[in-house]
Design a protein around this motif. Structure first.
Motif, mmCIF file in Angstrom:
data_model
loop_
_atom_site.group_PDB
_atom_site.id
_atom_site.type_symbol
_atom_site.label_atom_id
_atom_site.label_comp_id
_atom_site.label_asym_id
_atom_site.label_seq_id
_atom_site.Cartn_x
_atom_site.Cartn_y
_atom_site.Cartn_z
ATOM 1 N N THR A 1 0.827 -1.201 0.000
ATOM 2 C CA THR A 1 0.000 0.000 0.000
ATOM 3 C C THR A 1 0.862 1.251 0.000
ATOM 4 N N LYS A 2 0.212 2.353 -0.211
ATOM 5 C CA LYS A 2 0.884 3.649 -0.138
ATOM 6 C C LYS A 2 0.386 4.379 1.104
ATOM 7 N N THR A 3 0.315 3.643 2.181
ATOM 8 C CA THR A 3 -0.203 4.215 3.422
ATOM 9 C C THR A 3 0.803 4.034 4.554
ATOM 10 N N ILE A 4 0.998 5.104 5.300
ATOM 11 C CA ILE A 4 1.882 5.072 6.464
ATOM 12 C C ILE A 4 1.020 5.180 7.716
ATOM 13 N N GLY A 5 1.300 4.352 8.692
ATOM 14 C CA GLY A 5 0.579 4.436 9.957
ATOM 15 C C GLY A 5 1.290 5.354 10.931
ATOM 16 N N VAL A 6 0.510 6.104 11.677
ATOM 17 C CA VAL A 6 1.084 6.996 12.684
ATOM 18 C C VAL A 6 0.343 6.776 14.005
ATOM 19 N N VAL A 7 1.089 6.501 15.055
ATOM 20 C CA VAL A 7 0.480 6.343 16.375
ATOM 21 C C VAL A 7 1.141 7.305 17.356
ATOM 22 N N VAL A 8 0.336 8.165 17.929
ATOM 23 C CA VAL A 8 0.849 9.109 18.925
ATOM 24 C C VAL A 8 -0.019 9.025 20.174
ATOM 25 N N PRO A 9 0.488 9.512 21.294
ATOM 26 C CA PRO A 9 -0.317 9.488 22.510
ATOM 27 C C PRO A 9 -1.577 10.351 22.388
ATOM 28 N N LYS A 10 -1.434 11.557 21.869
ATOM 29 C CA LYS A 10 -2.588 12.461 21.804
ATOM 30 C C LYS A 10 -2.440 13.404 20.626
ATOM 31 N N ILE A 11 -3.373 13.345 19.702
ATOM 32 C CA ILE A 11 -3.270 14.164 18.497
ATOM 33 C C ILE A 11 -3.347 15.649 18.823
ATOM 34 N N SER A 12 -4.114 15.990 19.845
ATOM 35 C CA SER A 12 -4.373 17.414 20.088
ATOM 36 C C SER A 12 -3.236 18.119 20.828
ATOM 37 N N HIS A 13 -2.189 17.394 21.211
ATOM 38 C CA HIS A 13 -1.059 18.082 21.824
ATOM 39 C C HIS A 13 -0.267 18.815 20.762
ATOM 40 N N ASP A 14 0.047 20.082 21.053
ATOM 41 C CA ASP A 14 0.887 20.893 20.171
ATOM 42 C C ASP A 14 2.019 20.099 19.558
ATOM 43 N N PHE A 15 2.761 19.469 20.450
ATOM 44 C CA PHE A 15 3.953 18.772 20.005
ATOM 45 C C PHE A 15 3.620 17.743 18.931
ATOM 46 N N PHE A 16 2.683 16.864 19.222
ATOM 47 C CA PHE A 16 2.393 15.786 18.287
ATOM 48 C C PHE A 16 1.717 16.278 17.016
ATOM 49 N N SER A 17 0.838 17.258 17.152
ATOM 50 C CA SER A 17 0.164 17.723 15.941
ATOM 51 C C SER A 17 1.166 18.377 14.991
ATOM 52 N N THR A 18 2.177 19.026 15.565
ATOM 53 C CA THR A 18 3.193 19.628 14.697
ATOM 54 C C THR A 18 4.061 18.550 14.045
ATOM 55 N N VAL A 19 4.371 17.520 14.812
ATOM 56 C CA VAL A 19 5.117 16.403 14.241
ATOM 57 C C VAL A 19 4.317 15.779 13.095
ATOM 58 N N ILE A 20 3.037 15.547 13.331
ATOM 59 C CA ILE A 20 2.193 14.939 12.300
ATOM 60 C C ILE A 20 2.148 15.820 11.059
ATOM 61 N N SER A 21 2.111 17.120 11.288
ATOM 62 C CA SER A 21 2.106 18.045 10.158
ATOM 63 C C SER A 21 3.368 17.856 9.316
ATOM 64 N N GLY A 22 4.490 17.678 9.987
ATOM 65 C CA GLY A 22 5.743 17.430 9.277
ATOM 66 C C GLY A 22 5.711 16.117 8.521
ATOM 67 N N ILE A 23 5.166 15.111 9.164
ATOM 68 C CA ILE A 23 5.032 13.806 8.522
ATOM 69 C C ILE A 23 4.164 13.920 7.270
ATOM 70 N N GLU A 24 3.042 14.598 7.419
ATOM 71 C CA GLU A 24 2.098 14.678 6.303
ATOM 72 C C GLU A 24 2.715 15.388 5.108
ATOM 73 N N ASP A 25 3.466 16.449 5.376
ATOM 74 C CA ASP A 25 4.078 17.177 4.266
ATOM 75 C C ASP A 25 5.028 16.275 3.475
ATOM 76 N N VAL A 26 5.791 15.462 4.177
ATOM 77 C CA VAL A 26 6.746 14.576 3.505
ATOM 78 C C VAL A 26 6.021 13.455 2.759
ATOM 79 N N THR A 27 5.085 12.820 3.427
ATOM 80 C CA THR A 27 4.405 11.690 2.798
ATOM 81 C C THR A 27 3.542 12.161 1.624
ATOM 82 N N TYR A 28 2.975 13.332 1.750
ATOM 83 C CA TYR A 28 2.159 13.870 0.655
ATOM 84 C C TYR A 28 2.987 13.999 -0.618
ATOM 85 N N LYS A 29 4.170 14.556 -0.456
ATOM 86 C CA LYS A 29 5.053 14.741 -1.617
ATOM 87 C C LYS A 29 5.456 13.399 -2.228
ATOM 88 N N ALA A 30 5.560 12.384 -1.382
ATOM 89 C CA ALA A 30 5.984 11.064 -1.861
ATOM 90 C C ALA A 30 4.786 10.230 -2.304
#
Lengths: 337, 337
Positions: B63-92
């Motif tokens: 598949t072309k799907t990446i799984g992401v598991v974090v403790p809490k999506i709504s934490h600043d820290f994790f949501s920013t990390v996810i944003s970084g992940i999404e930008d990279v995976t989107y391009k790929a």
DNA sequence: GCTTTTAACGCACACGTGTGCAAGAGGTGG
DNA sequence: CCACCTCTTGCACACGTGTGCGTTAAAAGC
């Protein structure tokens, strides 16, 4: 070590059974002997069998995946909404595919079609700032994919929507400022064409009218949703010959930017100037002074939108009656007013 | 209106072709006549054809799907990390499935297996507070699903990891406090068994030792990652017979909680007591006084982790050499010290 | 001992897509 | 006029799972 994922065929081969029998055994079908079921289940456990959802989806012609498109994942507001969505979909045994448009219309379109390719069971969207054409959503609807909008909705598409009472929230905010005795109340507004922004502007205007406060169009400054817009807007307002003594901002980030710029210019809050935000983000409790703001319970927005969508997916066969939910807002009074 | 999604078979039927020919035409295969290709492409466009990724995934066994598991999506820290992940995976050209464990080990396990069922091409994880058993990750690895940990990593699993230099960041933070002349420096620590927390504690201890500041174990208070822990920890510290004059907190939220409690008790910052946080979250610039903190560039963490994972998925066939990246931290000095 | 019932399992096909191979049509050269 | 080649398309199978139906064998009934 590569592609070790066990299939029912692997199990069937090892037990000298047909894969159909294994399939039935795993689903506890009545036409399989207890002994066989036991053997199959034991081996499945031993081999770490994980059903291939991809194959099941293809077979069943439907997935257990919900698509989510937001402007920016890292914004407090959206990440909290997503958290609410995830909690609901998790309980219902669905997964979410999350995309961010980065406020870019083109990317929103690509995200939408990509999700459609992945045959999502439904879509949850808050549109980008500059989305005006909505053909991509129409296409999904035509393909039978249900959509629920939240926060930034599309007016011209007749589907379920979850918003907060922007008009009423804005009205209460501005009314509060008026009753506190502030005379020249400015509005740091958002992008003109977004419904939520128009509604908040309407609430602002309506409160002014109600209390016979004269409207001065110089006191409405349009910008975006970030702190920079708050700083820029405040700068503009302070350069007026008759600057405002109170600010109602489109959201908390803009309010914080405005507060910072005001403090830098030696203004005392709330004595010289008052501030009201919108959203009740974390930052509103952290900024000094704590920000009076309109709470909108982001988590609830996500939860409600997800519930509406899941209900439509699982029950709404043909009777698709769009439901628009408007969540209540609450004015939280803190020390900035 | 239901299940209107066009397939290559629909196109084939309408053009009196075999679906294989349509498949080849759409992929611009050399063995199909230009006229046929043109007809197929035209009809595909007309019918809003969207390739079925589910079927493609099944066929291609990936598949072309990446799984992401974090403790809490709504934490600043994790949501920013996810944003970084999404930008990279989107391009790929990958999508992400996002789950939150809500700091619950059981839920993390279920999330992991569910993602495995969805045949994700790889997994990005930051583990829950109470995750000690790591069998679920071992299972995925055994199935050939690559994993990259970030931030909260598993020490006993030998895969690529992205962390920040917690030890060094903490050291710099405490050194800064010492050089500023503070004598009794406390640490509001996180859960003991998490590596990031241990490392920050080590950095704290190491700086004390280096500058010959006596260590007082009463000055280390263990808690969690939220504001409440900061308030509780501060309360405890202020009840000491010899309370601290500086606080190094496990993260910015804890620091903000501590600051609030200190201000409530009439302490002046940074005159009576100083604060350093960790993370450089948005709130650190908003709190009054602005918080000195250790910046760790969350976006970069997500970006790097996603890049490592994608590289492993697309290139790393058998030579899987785990790479541990330690991103630099930077001490941002503001007015709280 | 024969037929009928029932239990347990295998066969074949479907979902949508992709690919190796064969088959057919049409043209070219000898 | 036939052999050969090229161009284009169809056929069959595969991926993993699920299900209607047929098949076998054993048990039950008379």
């Amino acid at each position: 070590m590569k592609n070790n994922q066990t299939t029912i065929k692997d199990i069937a081969r090892k037990l000298n059974l047909h894969h159909a029998t294994v399939s039935r055994a795993l689903r506890d079908h009545y036409g399989v002997s207890p002994q066989t079921k036991e053997k199959v289940n034991a081996l499945a456990k031993e081999l770490d069998y994980n059903p291939n959802s991809i194959a099941q989806s293809l077979k069943n012609q439907k997935t257990k995946t919900i698509g989510v498109v937001v402007p920016k994942i890292s914004h407090d507001f959206f990440s909290t909404v997503i958290s609410g969505i995830e909690d609901v979909t998790y309980k219902a045994d669905y997964s979410i595919m999350v995309c961010q448009s980065s406020e870019d219309y083109e990317r929103e379109v690509l995200n939408t079609y990509n999700l459609a390719s992945n045959r999502i069971a439904g879509l949850l969207v808050s549109i980008a700032q500059n989305t005006k054409n909505t053909q991509h959503f129409g296409s999904l609807l035509h393909q039978g994919v249900p959509i629920v909008f939240f926060d930034r909705v599309c007016d011209n598409i007749d589907v379920s929507k979850v918003v907060v009472d922007d008009y009423c929230g804005a009205y209460k905010a501005v009314e509060h400022l008026i009753l506190k005795g502030y005379k020249r109340i400015a509005h740091l507004a958002g992008p003109k064409h977004l419904t939520i922004c128009r509604n908040r502007l309407e609430g602002y205007l309506s409160a002014l009218k109600k209390y016979c406060v004269p409207f001065d169009e110089d006191l409405v400054v349009y910008g975006e949703f970030d702190r920079g817009s708050g700083i820029a807007g405040m700068k503009k307002l302070l350069q007026l010959s008759d600057p405002p003594d109170a600010i109602f901002a489109i959201n908390d980030h803009v309010a914080v930017g405005a507060i910072m710029h005001a403090k830098e210019n030696g203004l005392k809050i709330p004595d010289n100037i008052a501030f009201v935000g919108f959203g009740d983000d974390i930052i509103s409790t952290v900024v000094d002074p704590p920000l009076t703001t309109v709470a909108q319970n982001q988590y609830e927005i996500g939860k409600t939108a997800a519930e509406l969508l899941l209900d439509q997916i699982e029950n709404g066969q043909d009777t698709i009656v769009p439901i628009s939910k408007t969540l209540k807002t609450e004015l939280i009074i803190r020390l900035s007013t």
